[in-house]
Design an enzyme around this catalytic site. Structure first.
Site, PDB file in Angstrom:
ATOM      1  N   ASN A 164      25.780 -24.800  46.114  1.00 49.01           N
ATOM      2  CA  ASN A 164      24.889 -24.264  47.144  1.00 49.01           C
ATOM      3  C   ASN A 164      23.996 -25.391  47.669  1.00 49.01           C
ATOM      4  O   ASN A 164      23.149 -25.899  46.944  1.00 49.01           O
ATOM      5  CB  ASN A 164      24.058 -23.137  46.510  1.00 49.01           C
ATOM      6  N   CYS A 195      18.264 -21.049  53.028  1.00 45.84           N
ATOM      7  CA  CYS A 195      19.719 -21.152  53.269  1.00 45.84           C
ATOM      8  C   CYS A 195      20.121 -20.681  54.660  1.00 45.84           C
ATOM      9  O   CYS A 195      21.230 -20.958  55.108  1.00 45.84           O
ATOM     10  CB  CYS A 195      20.476 -20.356  52.225  1.00 45.84           C
ATOM     11  N   HIS A 211      27.272 -18.678  54.192  1.00 46.51           N
ATOM     12  CA  HIS A 211      26.502 -19.509  53.260  1.00 46.51           C
ATOM     13  C   HIS A 211      27.215 -19.498  51.904  1.00 46.51           C
ATOM     14  O   HIS A 211      27.726 -18.475  51.466  1.00 46.51           O
ATOM     15  CB  HIS A 211      25.084 -18.961  53.120  1.00 46.51           C
TER      16      HIS A 211
HETATM   17  N1  ACO Z   1      25.990 -20.948  31.578  1.00 49.12           N
HETATM   18  C1  ACO Z   1      26.207 -20.015  30.630  1.00 49.12           C
HETATM   19  N2  ACO Z   1      25.539 -18.854  30.596  1.00 49.12           N
HETATM   20  C2  ACO Z   1      24.620 -18.631  31.540  1.00 49.12           C
HETATM   21  C3  ACO Z   1      24.346 -19.546  32.559  1.00 49.12           C
HETATM   22  C4  ACO Z   1      25.081 -20.755  32.536  1.00 49.12           C
HETATM   23  N3  ACO Z   1      24.886 -21.715  33.452  1.00 49.12           N
HETATM   24  N4  ACO Z   1      23.398 -19.048  33.367  1.00 49.12           N
HETATM   25  C5  ACO Z   1      23.084 -17.817  32.915  1.00 49.12           C
HETATM   26  N5  ACO Z   1      23.824 -17.576  31.792  1.00 49.12           N
HETATM   27  C6  ACO Z   1      23.810 -16.391  30.954  1.00 49.12           C
HETATM   28  C7  ACO Z   1      22.545 -15.577  31.072  1.00 49.12           C
HETATM   29  O1  ACO Z   1      21.544 -16.095  30.245  1.00 49.12           O
HETATM   30  C8  ACO Z   1      23.015 -14.205  30.627  1.00 49.12           C
HETATM   31  O2  ACO Z   1      23.023 -14.186  29.220  1.00 49.12           O
HETATM   32  P1  ACO Z   1      22.602 -12.839  28.413  1.00 49.12           P
HETATM   33  O3  ACO Z   1      23.588 -11.791  28.845  1.00 49.12           O
HETATM   34  O4  ACO Z   1      22.739 -13.259  26.998  1.00 49.12           O
HETATM   35  O5  ACO Z   1      21.211 -12.543  28.857  1.00 49.12           O
HETATM   36  C9  ACO Z   1      24.478 -14.166  31.078  1.00 49.12           C
HETATM   37  O6  ACO Z   1      24.855 -15.528  31.343  1.00 49.12           O
HETATM   38  C10 ACO Z   1      24.704 -13.332  32.309  1.00 49.12           C
HETATM   39  O7  ACO Z   1      23.743 -13.678  33.272  1.00 49.12           O
HETATM   40  P2  ACO Z   1      23.701 -12.918  34.632  1.00 49.12           P
HETATM   41  O8  ACO Z   1      22.438 -13.287  35.338  1.00 49.12           O
HETATM   42  O9  ACO Z   1      23.994 -11.489  34.417  1.00 49.12           O
HETATM   43  O10 ACO Z   1      24.961 -13.578  35.384  1.00 49.12           O
HETATM   44  P3  ACO Z   1      25.542 -13.166  36.767  1.00 49.12           P
HETATM   45  O11 ACO Z   1      26.916 -12.696  36.611  1.00 49.12           O
HETATM   46  O12 ACO Z   1      24.613 -12.321  37.582  1.00 49.12           O
HETATM   47  O13 ACO Z   1      25.621 -14.600  37.497  1.00 49.12           O
HETATM   48  C11 ACO Z   1      24.408 -15.914  39.097  1.00 49.12           C
HETATM   49  C12 ACO Z   1      24.432 -15.341  37.686  1.00 49.12           C
HETATM   50  C13 ACO Z   1      25.552 -16.877  39.251  1.00 49.12           C
HETATM   51  C14 ACO Z   1      23.090 -16.638  39.310  1.00 49.12           C
HETATM   52  C15 ACO Z   1      24.558 -14.748  40.129  1.00 49.12           C
HETATM   53  O14 ACO Z   1      23.684 -13.685  39.788  1.00 49.12           O
HETATM   54  C16 ACO Z   1      24.265 -15.196  41.540  1.00 49.12           C
HETATM   55  O15 ACO Z   1      24.985 -15.978  42.120  1.00 49.12           O
HETATM   56  N6  ACO Z   1      23.233 -14.621  42.151  1.00 49.12           N
HETATM   57  C17 ACO Z   1      22.864 -14.948  43.520  1.00 49.12           C
HETATM   58  C18 ACO Z   1      22.153 -16.238  43.557  1.00 49.12           C
HETATM   59  C19 ACO Z   1      21.864 -16.673  44.943  1.00 49.12           C
HETATM   60  O16 ACO Z   1      22.410 -16.177  45.891  1.00 49.12           O
HETATM   61  N7  ACO Z   1      20.972 -17.622  45.001  1.00 49.12           N
HETATM   62  C20 ACO Z   1      20.598 -18.322  46.115  1.00 49.12           C
HETATM   63  C21 ACO Z   1      20.408 -17.595  47.396  1.00 49.12           C
HETATM   64  S1  ACO Z   1      19.085 -18.203  48.330  1.00 49.12           S
HETATM   65  C22 ACO Z   1      19.305 -19.835  48.507  1.00 49.12           C
HETATM   66  O17 ACO Z   1      20.380 -20.279  48.322  1.00 49.12           O
HETATM   67  C23 ACO Z   1      18.132 -20.712  48.879  1.00 49.12           C
END
Ligand code: ACO
Length: 325
Positions: free
Chosen positions: A282, A113, A252
C-alpha cells in the site's frame, strides 16, 4: 466547458525491495500470513537520500518528458501526499523548484490514499473553467517513514513510491465523472499518532519513534469494501455508463482481499481489475498513480477504453473517477 484529460503519465519506485522473508526476520510474521491476508509479497522502501520530494520529482520528470512539454508551460502543480519531507515548503513548491516550472502555482493536498483522485479532480476544475491550461498532478509517499517497524499489524502493509500525470484540455471525452466523499466521524479507524496526540506521555512511550501509523484493520476492511463499491457505482452513474462498460478498474491497493470483495459485490470480473499490490504493498496516494501507469504500460488499458479509478483511505475518505483513455 472544455473536456479535460490525462495526456501523459510518469512514475518512480525506489530500488530497495523489502520482501516478506525480510519482514520475518524483523517481526513475528510469516510470508504465508502476509500473502494470504493481503496479497503482498514485497514492497519498495526509499533509501536515506530519497525524500518524498525526490520520488515526486522523478515521477514528474517522466510525465513531463512523455507529454513532450516545457516545464515553464505548466500552470499548476498539485502533490497529493501524507508523508511530506516537512510541513513546509510544500512538496509541490519543492517539485516546482526542482523541475524549473517557474510559472506554476503549487500546493499540496492531504487526502491519504484517495489523495491522487482528490488532486486530479481539483486540477480538472481549474482547467475546465479555463483558469489554467496545463496541470501536473503527482502522488508521492515515503509512508514507510511513518511506520512503527515493531508493529506487525501495520509494518507489513506499506511501501514507498510516486506517480504523476499531466492534465490538459483534450479533443476526446477525457475525464467524464468524479465523486469525492469524506466521513470525518470515522477518522479514528486510522491515524498517525504524534507526540501532540499522545496522552499520558510516559518515559517508556517517549522512547518510541513518533509519529507512526495506527489502524483498526478489521473495521477499515468492511468500510473499504462498501465505500469503494459505492464510489464506483456513483461515478459510473454520473458518467451515464453501466459497470459492464468499464474496461479496467484501477483501485487503491490496500489489500487484495478488499479488491476481490469489491469485484464480487459489483459483479465485475477480477481480470478487469488491475492489481499490483503483490510488488508494492500500500503506497497510500501513490498506489493508484503507479497502478494506472502500469495498467497503461502493460496494455490493460487501451485507447478509447472506459477506465474507473477508485480509492479509499484514512480520514475517512473515498473517491472515484471515470475517464475515456
Ligand atoms: N503476521 C502474523 N500475524 C498477524 C500479523 C502479521 N503481520 N498482523 C496481525 N496478525 C495477527 C493478529 O494479531 C491476529 O491475531 P489474534 O487472532 O491472535 O488476535 C490475527 O493475525 C488476525 O488479525 P486480523 O486483524 O483479524 O487479520 P485480518 O484478516 O483482518 O487482516 C489486515 C488484517 C490485513 C490489516 C486487514 O484487516 C486489512 O487489510 N484491513 C484494511 C486495512 C486498510 O485498508 N488499511 C489502509 C486503508 S487507508 C490507507 O491506506 C491510508
Amino acid at each position: 466547458m472544455s473536456n479535460v484529460g490525462i495526456i501523459s503519465l510518469g512514475h518512480y519506485l525506489p530500488q530497495r525491495r523489502l520482501t516478506n522473508s525480510d519482514l520475518e526476520k524483523m517481526v513475528d510474521t510469516t510470508d504465508e500470513w502476509i500473502t494470504t491476508r493481503t496479497g503482498i509479497k514485497e514492497r519498495r522502501v526509499a533509501s536515506q537520500g530519497e525524500k518524498t520530494s525526490t520520488l515526486a520529482t522523478l515521477a514528474a520528470e517522466e510525465a513531463i518528458k512523455n507529454a513532450g512539454i516545457d516545464p515553464e508551460t505548466i500552470d499548476l502543480i498539485i502533490v497529493a501526499t501524507v508523508s511530506p519531507d516537512s510541513n513546509f515548503p510544500s512538496m509541490a513548491c519543492r517539485v516546482q523548484r526542482a523541475i524549473g516550472a517557474k510559472n506554476a502555482t503549487a500546493f499540496d493536498i492531504s487526502a491519504a490514499c484517495a489523495g491522487y483522485l482528490y488532486a486530479l479532480t481539483t486540477a480538472k476544475q481549474y482547467i475546465q473553467s479555463k483558469f489554467y491550461k496545463t496541470a501536473l498532478v503527482i502522488a508521492a509517499e515515503r509512508i514507510t517513514s511513518l511506520i512503527d517497524w515493531k508493529d506487525r499489524n501495520t509494518c507489513v502493509l506499506f511501501g514507498d513510491g510516486a506517480g504523476a500525470c499531466i492534465l490538459s484540455q483534450v479533443d476526446g471525452p477525457g475525464i467524464i465523472s468524479e465523486y469525492l466523499h469524506s466521513e470525518g466521524e470515522l477518522g479514528d479507524l486510522m491515524s498517525v499518532v504524534s507526540d501532540e496526540s499522545r496522552e499520558p506521555l510516559s518515559q517508556e512511550e517517549m522512547m518510541i519513534k513518533m509519529p507512526y501509523v495506527v489502524m483498526q484493520g478489521k473495521e477499515l476492511f468492511k468500510v473499504a469494501v462498501n465505500s469503494m463499491s459505492d464510489a464506483i457505482e456513483i461515478a459510473a452513474k454520473k458518467a451515464k455508463i453501466n459497470l459492464s462498460d468499464i474496461a479496467c478498474v484501477v483501485p487503491h491497493q490496500a489489500n487484495d482481499r478488499i479488491i476481490s470483495a469489491v469485484a464480487k459485490k459489483l459483479e465485475i470480473p477480477k481480470e478487469k481489475i488491475f492489481v499490483n499490490i503483490d510488488r508494492y504493498g500500500n503506497m497510500s496516494a501513490a498506489s493508484i498513480a503507479v497502478a494506472l501507469y502500469e495498467a497503461v504500460d502493460q496494455k490493460h488499458i487501451r485507447k478509447g477504453d472506459h477506465v474507473a479509478l477508485v480509492a479509499f483511505g484514512a480520514g475517512l475518505v473515498s473517491a472515484a473517477s471515470v475517464f475515456v483513455w
